[in-house]
Design a protein around this motif. Sequence first.
Motif, PDB file in Angstrom:
ATOM      1  N   ARG A  84      21.947  35.381 -25.807  1.00 38.83           N
ATOM      2  CA  ARG A  84      22.373  33.981 -25.757  1.00 38.83           C
ATOM      3  C   ARG A  84      23.951  34.079 -25.309  1.00 38.83           C
ATOM      4  NH1 ARG A  84      19.741  33.925 -30.510  1.00 38.83           N
ATOM      5  NH2 ARG A  84      21.729  33.906 -31.830  1.00 38.83           N
ATOM      6  N   VAL A  85      24.905  34.860 -25.602  1.00 32.76           N
ATOM      7  CA  VAL A  85      26.062  35.008 -25.181  1.00 32.76           C
ATOM      8  C   VAL A  85      26.321  35.086 -23.739  1.00 32.76           C
ATOM      9  CG1 VAL A  85      28.249  36.171 -25.271  1.00 32.76           C
ATOM     10  CG2 VAL A  85      26.868  35.439 -27.393  1.00 32.76           C
ATOM     11  N   VAL A  86      25.506  36.100 -23.154  1.00 31.39           N
ATOM     12  CA  VAL A  86      25.407  36.357 -21.776  1.00 31.39           C
ATOM     13  C   VAL A  86      24.994  34.993 -20.927  1.00 31.39           C
ATOM     14  CG1 VAL A  86      24.337  37.853 -19.912  1.00 31.39           C
ATOM     15  CG2 VAL A  86      25.255  38.896 -21.867  1.00 31.39           C
ATOM     16  N   SER A  87      23.709  34.469 -21.580  1.00 32.50           N
ATOM     17  CA  SER A  87      23.371  33.423 -20.979  1.00 32.50           C
ATOM     18  C   SER A  87      24.252  32.091 -20.704  1.00 32.50           C
ATOM     19  CB  SER A  87      22.056  32.703 -21.642  1.00 32.50           C
ATOM     20  OG  SER A  87      21.611  31.894 -20.978  1.00 32.50           O
ATOM     21  N   SER A  88      25.016  32.072 -21.914  1.00 31.64           N
ATOM     22  CA  SER A  88      25.743  30.854 -21.926  1.00 31.64           C
ATOM     23  C   SER A  88      27.059  31.082 -20.977  1.00 31.64           C
ATOM     24  CB  SER A  88      26.498  30.841 -23.336  1.00 31.64           C
ATOM     25  OG  SER A  88      27.387  31.953 -23.691  1.00 31.64           O
ATOM     26  N   LEU A  89      27.423  32.476 -20.616  1.00 30.17           N
ATOM     27  CA  LEU A  89      28.495  32.660 -19.454  1.00 30.17           C
ATOM     28  C   LEU A  89      27.960  32.459 -18.203  1.00 30.17           C
ATOM     29  CD1 LEU A  89      30.099  35.935 -21.231  1.00 30.17           C
ATOM     30  CD2 LEU A  89      30.808  33.345 -21.300  1.00 30.17           C
ATOM     31  N   ARG A  90      26.659  32.560 -17.859  1.00 30.82           N
ATOM     32  CA  ARG A  90      26.168  32.126 -16.411  1.00 30.82           C
ATOM     33  C   ARG A  90      26.571  30.824 -15.774  1.00 30.82           C
ATOM     34  NH1 ARG A  90      20.359  34.463 -18.108  1.00 30.82           N
ATOM     35  NH2 ARG A  90      20.522  36.746 -17.963  1.00 30.82           N
ATOM     36  N   PRO A  91      26.783  30.589 -14.675  1.00 29.89           N
ATOM     37  CA  PRO A  91      27.148  29.330 -14.061  1.00 29.89           C
ATOM     38  C   PRO A  91      25.902  28.395 -14.283  1.00 29.89           C
ATOM     39  CG  PRO A  91      27.430  31.252 -12.461  1.00 29.89           C
ATOM     40  CD  PRO A  91      26.832  31.718 -13.684  1.00 29.89           C
ATOM     41  N   THR A  92      26.507  27.232 -14.752  1.00 32.16           N
ATOM     42  CA  THR A  92      25.509  26.009 -14.888  1.00 32.16           C
ATOM     43  C   THR A  92      24.478  25.964 -13.521  1.00 32.16           C
ATOM     44  OG1 THR A  92      26.988  25.047 -16.216  1.00 32.16           O
ATOM     45  CG2 THR A  92      25.239  23.604 -15.204  1.00 32.16           C
ATOM     46  N   GLY A  93      23.256  25.977 -13.808  1.00 35.97           N
ATOM     47  CA  GLY A  93      22.036  25.804 -13.006  1.00 35.97           C
ATOM     48  C   GLY A  93      21.557  27.041 -12.420  1.00 35.97           C
ATOM     49  N   SER A  94      22.079  28.335 -12.932  1.00 31.00           N
ATOM     50  CA  SER A  94      21.707  29.408 -12.367  1.00 31.00           C
ATOM     51  C   SER A  94      20.357  29.631 -13.191  1.00 31.00           C
ATOM     52  CB  SER A  94      22.748  30.652 -12.900  1.00 31.00           C
ATOM     53  OG  SER A  94      22.591  30.752 -14.251  1.00 31.00           O
ATOM     54  N   ALA A  95      19.400  30.306 -12.539  1.00 26.62           N
ATOM     55  CA  ALA A  95      18.034  30.351 -12.772  1.00 26.62           C
ATOM     56  C   ALA A  95      17.822  31.600 -13.921  1.00 26.62           C
ATOM     57  CB  ALA A  95      17.250  31.136 -11.864  1.00 26.62           C
ATOM     58  N   ASP A  96      17.127  31.041 -14.971  1.00 29.39           N
ATOM     59  CA  ASP A  96      16.500  32.028 -16.215  1.00 29.39           C
ATOM     60  C   ASP A  96      15.466  32.898 -15.651  1.00 29.39           C
ATOM     61  OD1 ASP A  96      17.618  29.946 -18.538  1.00 29.39           O
ATOM     62  OD2 ASP A  96      18.377  31.946 -18.218  1.00 29.39           O
ATOM     63  N   ILE A  97      15.569  33.725 -14.556  1.00 33.74           N
ATOM     64  CA  ILE A  97      14.446  34.212 -14.036  1.00 33.74           C
ATOM     65  C   ILE A  97      13.614  35.126 -15.136  1.00 33.74           C
ATOM     66  CG2 ILE A  97      13.706  35.904 -12.351  1.00 33.74           C
ATOM     67  CD1 ILE A  97      16.099  34.887 -10.565  1.00 33.74           C
ATOM     68  N   GLY A  98      12.252  35.123 -14.853  1.00 33.34           N
ATOM     69  CA  GLY A  98      11.781  36.013 -15.973  1.00 33.34           C
ATOM     70  C   GLY A  98      10.126  35.355 -16.130  1.00 33.34           C
ATOM     71  N   THR A  99       9.346  36.006 -16.760  1.00 36.07           N
ATOM     72  CA  THR A  99       7.778  35.573 -17.023  1.00 36.07           C
ATOM     73  C   THR A  99       7.918  35.182 -18.379  1.00 36.07           C
ATOM     74  OG1 THR A  99       7.264  37.347 -15.365  1.00 36.07           O
ATOM     75  CG2 THR A  99       5.552  36.181 -16.877  1.00 36.07           C
ATOM     76  N   VAL A 100       7.001  33.860 -18.281  1.00 40.02           N
ATOM     77  CA  VAL A 100       6.669  33.224 -19.691  1.00 40.02           C
ATOM     78  C   VAL A 100       5.432  33.028 -19.707  1.00 40.02           C
ATOM     79  CG1 VAL A 100       7.119  31.081 -20.904  1.00 40.02           C
ATOM     80  CG2 VAL A 100       8.974  32.065 -19.914  1.00 40.02           C
ATOM     81  N   PHE A 101       4.873  33.428 -20.845  1.00 42.88           N
ATOM     82  CA  PHE A 101       3.183  33.464 -21.068  1.00 42.88           C
ATOM     83  C   PHE A 101       3.115  32.061 -22.155  1.00 42.88           C
ATOM     84  CE2 PHE A 101       4.109  37.801 -19.927  1.00 42.88           C
ATOM     85  CZ  PHE A 101       3.043  38.073 -19.076  1.00 42.88           C
ATOM     86  N   LEU A 102       2.256  31.462 -21.680  1.00 46.47           N
ATOM     87  CA  LEU A 102       1.962  30.106 -22.207  1.00 46.47           C
ATOM     88  C   LEU A 102       0.496  29.910 -22.359  1.00 46.47           C
ATOM     89  CD1 LEU A 102       4.267  26.748 -21.658  1.00 46.47           C
ATOM     90  CD2 LEU A 102       1.435  26.777 -21.714  1.00 46.47           C
ATOM     91  N   GLY A 103       0.113  29.307 -23.628  1.00 44.08           N
ATOM     92  CA  GLY A 103      -1.197  28.847 -23.741  1.00 44.08           C
ATOM     93  C   GLY A 103      -1.273  27.748 -24.280  1.00 44.08           C
ATOM     94  N   ALA A 104      -2.382  26.912 -24.119  1.00 39.54           N
ATOM     95  CA  ALA A 104      -2.894  25.786 -24.554  1.00 39.54           C
ATOM     96  C   ALA A 104      -4.358  25.422 -24.433  1.00 39.54           C
ATOM     97  CB  ALA A 104      -2.145  24.536 -23.742  1.00 39.54           C
ATOM     98  N   PRO A 105      -5.022  24.432 -25.003  1.00 38.16           N
ATOM     99  CA  PRO A 105      -6.217  24.009 -24.625  1.00 38.16           C
ATOM    100  C   PRO A 105      -6.389  23.624 -23.212  1.00 38.16           C
ATOM    101  CG  PRO A 105      -5.842  22.876 -26.626  1.00 38.16           C
ATOM    102  CD  PRO A 105      -4.390  23.629 -26.037  1.00 38.16           C
ATOM    103  N   GLY A 106      -7.602  23.789 -22.552  1.00 38.67           N
ATOM    104  CA  GLY A 106      -7.430  23.495 -20.966  1.00 38.67           C
ATOM    105  C   GLY A 106      -7.093  21.947 -20.499  1.00 38.67           C
ATOM    106  N   ASP A 107      -7.530  20.951 -21.139  1.00 42.91           N
ATOM    107  CA  ASP A 107      -7.169  19.659 -21.126  1.00 42.91           C
ATOM    108  C   ASP A 107      -5.689  19.620 -21.034  1.00 42.91           C
ATOM    109  OD1 ASP A 107      -7.344  17.933 -23.883  1.00 42.91           O
ATOM    110  OD2 ASP A 107      -8.432  19.845 -23.743  1.00 42.91           O
TER     111      ASP A 107
END
Length: 291
Positions: A84-107
Amino acid sequence: MNGGLSSPELTSLRTFLAVYRWGAVGKAAEALHLSQPAVSHHIKALEQATGRPLFQRSGRGIVPTAAGHALAAEAGEHMDALERVVSSLRPTGSADIGTVFLGAPGDVLAEMVLPRAAPLLDLGVALRCRIGLPDELLCGLLADQLDIAVLTKIEGAPTKQLYLLHWRDEEFVLIGRSGDAPYDPATGPRRFVGYAESMPMARRYFRTCWGISPQTPGLTVPDMRAVVRAVQAGAGLAVVPLYLAEPGIANGTLQVLHTPPTPVLNSLYLAMRRGREHVPRVRTVFTELIS
């Protein structure tokens, strides 16, 4: 979890936590944008440093040893804080590059989640989506196979292990094909369509409106959009979220067959395993969904 921390020991520890949370070297490697051999090298280096095995093979996968569980419990919160500390020091608008796995009902995925995907992709976040029923999605969260899930029910869920946010309410309506007679359970059985044998939406609707359980469905299909299409084709009646029925109601292919005195509502929750809400890329997706 990319960038910011360069110490070899911290890098190995960060890799260890990714493998621990994902439960698989391959998934951790994908999330960290590393090769699987690199991930394995980091784990071996950390095991040499600690003098203890951190994982052991189980079937086709790996499971943490007692030392692995202890290290994750000791280090996880601190590593998340450093991230979180490292993330807070990044310039505003920089990308949080990475993969996020998300699940939900199909609809829900199609109608509520995916319309918000483009801004996340523009930031460099890679989304990997899974369709499932509530119990399947909950298991995915608890096994660290999913970062975020949309849960349509939380009864019986281990809420102390989850970070939960009430996202929105959906209204249930009882629909039939245009021209079908209004529904009253006292007039006798009618054929029903559901997305599961237990008919959770219909069960809530029936218990709220009449204090009884619905009859067994004649047809089940695990996608509410398909349930609506089946009703339009004359397969039976169904209880569905209003937003899915509205297009058919507007074009005259569907009609509401019962109007309760008070709308029957169901809450949708955004859920994560506790601690995951602090991972920058996961927090980015979560924030976009609730915005």
